[in-house]
Design an enzyme around this catalytic site. Sequence first.
Site, short mmCIF file in Angstrom:
data_model
loop_
_atom_site.label_atom_id
_atom_site.label_comp_id
_atom_site.label_asym_id
_atom_site.label_seq_id
_atom_site.Cartn_x
_atom_site.Cartn_y
_atom_site.Cartn_z
N ARG A 1 -24.57 39.83 -0.66
CA ARG A 1 -23.98 38.80 0.19
C ARG A 1 -24.80 38.53 1.45
O ARG A 1 -24.72 37.44 2.01
CB ARG A 1 -22.52 39.15 0.50
CG ARG A 1 -21.63 38.97 -0.73
CD ARG A 1 -20.19 39.34 -0.47
NE ARG A 1 -20.03 40.73 -0.09
CZ ARG A 1 -19.78 41.73 -0.93
NH1 ARG A 1 -19.67 41.49 -2.22
NH2 ARG A 1 -19.63 42.96 -0.49
N GLU B 1 -20.16 56.23 0.83
CA GLU B 1 -18.90 56.95 0.98
C GLU B 1 -18.62 57.82 -0.24
O GLU B 1 -18.15 58.94 -0.13
CB GLU B 1 -17.77 55.93 1.18
CG GLU B 1 -16.46 56.56 1.59
CD GLU B 1 -15.40 55.53 1.93
OE1 GLU B 1 -14.29 55.94 2.24
OE2 GLU B 1 -15.69 54.32 1.88
#
Length: 182
Positions: free
Chosen positions: A69, A106
């Site tokens: 993006r 993460e």
Amino acid sequence: MSKEAIFSPEIVELVRSHVREVEDFPARGVLFRDITPLIADAAAFAALIDILVERYRGKIDAVAGLESRGFILAAPLAVALGVGMLTVRKAGRLPGPVVGIDYDLEYGSARMELQPFTVKDGMRVLVIDDVLATGGTAGAAFDLIEQAGGDPIGLCVLLELVDLGGRDYLGRDVKVDAVLQY
């Protein structure tokens, strides 16, 4: 690292009104913030790019878009500023030669790559992406740009997820411009 508001209330509201919240995507318990309505609205998208052009004109030599993006934001910004666009991509998506760096996410790890011949020594590079979360991807991009001889002068994102500590993870005194903070 700078945290002052640099965007007008009007552009903040414009972006906020075009971000769609999707619960339980991509996994249960996650609230995904979708920028698709923003980039689908020609007037809103153009207004955002115009504000970014105003902010960065004369301050950078290139824009580095982060896959994927970040590319959507980097390309029109680079064209409007008359500077080049660098692509920082996931492993194996650029033909060589490339420099690469592994970094932690993460849940796991990833690798980002950059073609070093696209970066000139001392080139002032703005890194741009849609979201700053944990800071791993942006930090990897800064490292790659430095490895290639460039000077990553800042990070611009549409959305910053403050509780995930991305600014702190970057570990640099770098300007972070976020349109919206959650």
